[in-house]
Design a protein around this motif. Structure first.
Motif, PDB file in Angstrom:
ATOM      1  N   ASP A 164      -9.153  -6.420  -0.026  1.00 43.98           N
ATOM      2  CA  ASP A 164      -9.817  -5.492   0.892  1.00 43.98           C
ATOM      3  C   ASP A 164      -9.179  -4.109   0.827  1.00 43.98           C
ATOM      4  N   TRP A 165      -8.373  -3.864  -0.207  1.00 44.09           N
ATOM      5  CA  TRP A 165      -7.760  -2.546  -0.398  1.00 44.09           C
ATOM      6  C   TRP A 165      -8.357  -1.915  -1.650  1.00 44.09           C
ATOM      7  N   GLU A 166      -9.090  -0.820  -1.468  1.00 48.52           N
ATOM      8  CA  GLU A 166      -9.835  -0.226  -2.573  1.00 48.52           C
ATOM      9  C   GLU A 166      -8.935   0.175  -3.735  1.00 48.52           C
ATOM     10  N   HIS A 182       0.782  -1.224   0.000  1.00 47.56           N
ATOM     11  CA  HIS A 182       0.000   0.000   0.000  1.00 47.56           C
ATOM     12  C   HIS A 182       0.822   1.286   0.000  1.00 47.56           C
ATOM     13  N   GLY A 211      -9.977  -7.899   7.778  1.00 50.32           N
ATOM     14  CA  GLY A 211     -10.187  -6.741   6.923  1.00 50.32           C
ATOM     15  C   GLY A 211     -11.552  -6.114   7.143  1.00 50.32           C
ATOM     16  N   ARG A 214     -12.813  -2.278   6.161  1.00 49.84           N
ATOM     17  CA  ARG A 214     -12.493  -2.280   4.738  1.00 49.84           C
ATOM     18  C   ARG A 214     -13.496  -3.156   3.983  1.00 49.84           C
TER      19      ARG A 214
END
Length: 241
Positions: free
Chosen positions: A181-183, A148, A223, A228
Motif C-alpha cells: 500500500d506504499w506507492e 518509508h 491501508g 492508500r
C-alpha cells in the motif's frame, strides 16, 4: 560452485523487538511448535539459517505437493485461509516475530490445518539455500515493511539482487506475488523485478489485478482507510533451460 551469500553482511528487512507474549502464545511454542515450527539450524544469528541446512519438503509434509511460501506471514491470516481452503497444497510461512508465529500456530491448530509449516528466520536465507532449488510453486510477499524513511529504504526486502534469490527457490513457471500500500515501494518493486533476467511480467497494464487468493486482512483495510491504494504485482519465473 558459487559462493554462498552471507546475508548478515547486508541489512535485514526487519528489526526484532522484544515483547511479552500472552500465556496462550507461550503455550503455543511448547505445545504446537513440534507440529508446525521447523527446527532450523542456525548460522550467525537467532534468525539466520546455517549455510549447510536443507529442507526436505516431501519428508516434512509427508507427501509430494505444490509448495506455496509466504514471506512475512504476520499473524498468519492469509496463509491459514489458503491452507484451509486448499488441502491438496502445502504451505510454508516465514516470519521473524514470535508473537505472530504463536498466533499462527494457535489459529492453525484451531482450524485443524495440517498442511502448514512455519520458519522463524530471515527470508532471503531461506530462499537462497534452505529450500531446494525450484521447490516453490509460488512465493508471496504481501505488505512487507515499507521502510518509508529515506535513510531506511536500504532495508527493504525487495531491492536489487532479491529477484535472483527468489528465482532460485521458484520452479520454472512459478509465480512471485507481491502487494503493498506504499506507492514508492510498489514502484521500486516493479523497477527491480522488471530488470531481473529470470522473471517476466505475468500481468497486463500498469499493475496486476488484486490476487483473489489473498483474503482481506485488517492490515489491508487499514491501508485503504488511510487512503492508500493497494498495488499488486505478479512475475513468472522464466525457464532455466
Amino acid at each position: 560452485m558459487p559462493k554462498t551469500p552471507v546475508f548478515r553482511e547486508e541489512p535485514v528487512s526487519f528489526v526484532r523487538r522484544s515483547g511479552r507474549m500472552s500465556e496462550a502464545q507461550d503455550r503455543a511454542f511448547g505445545d504446537l511448535a513440534p507440529q508446525y515450527l521447523l527446527n532450523v539450524p542456525r548460522g550467525l544469528a537467532s534468525t539466520s539459517v546455517h549455510a549447510d541446512a536443507r529442507l526436505n519438503p516431501a519428508a516434512e509434509y509427508g507427501r509430494d505437493a505444490p509448495l506455496f511460501v509466504e514471506i512475512g506471514s504476520g499473524q498468519g491470516h492469509a496463509i491459514i485461509s489458503a491452507a484451509t481452503s486448499r488441502p491438496g497444497d502445502d504451505f510454508l510461512a516465514i516470519e521473524v516475530f514470535r508473537a505472530g508465529l504463536a498466533r499462527t500456530m494457535l489459529d492453525a491448530d484451531k482450524a485443524g490445518v495440517r498442511n502448514l509449516r512455519l520458519i522463524e528466520a530471515n527470508a532471503p536465507e531461506v530462499l537462497a539455500s534452505y529450500l531446494p532449488e525450484g521447490a516453490a510453486a509460488e512465493v508471496w510477499i504481501f505488505f512487507p515493511d515499507p521502510w518509508h524513511k529515506t535513510r531506511h529504504t536500504k532495508r527493504r526486502l525487495v531491492r536489487a539482487g532479491f529477484g535472483d534469490t527468489a528465482a532460485r527457490a521458484l520452479e520454472d513457471g512459478g509465480l512471485l506475488r507481491l502487494a503493498t500500500d506504499w506507492e514508492d515501494y510498489a514502484l521500486q518493486m516493479r523497477e527491480v523485478l522488471d530488470a531481473e533476467p529470470n522473471f517476466e511480467r505475468a500481468f497486463d497494464g500498469e499493475w496486476a489485478e488484486r490476487f483473489e487468493g489473498r483474503i482481506m486482512t485488517a492490515f489491508e483495510r487499514k491501508g485503504i482507510a488511510k487512503g492508500r491504494d493497494i498495488r499488486d504485482l505478479v512475475y513468472r519465473r522464466k525457464s532455466r533451460a
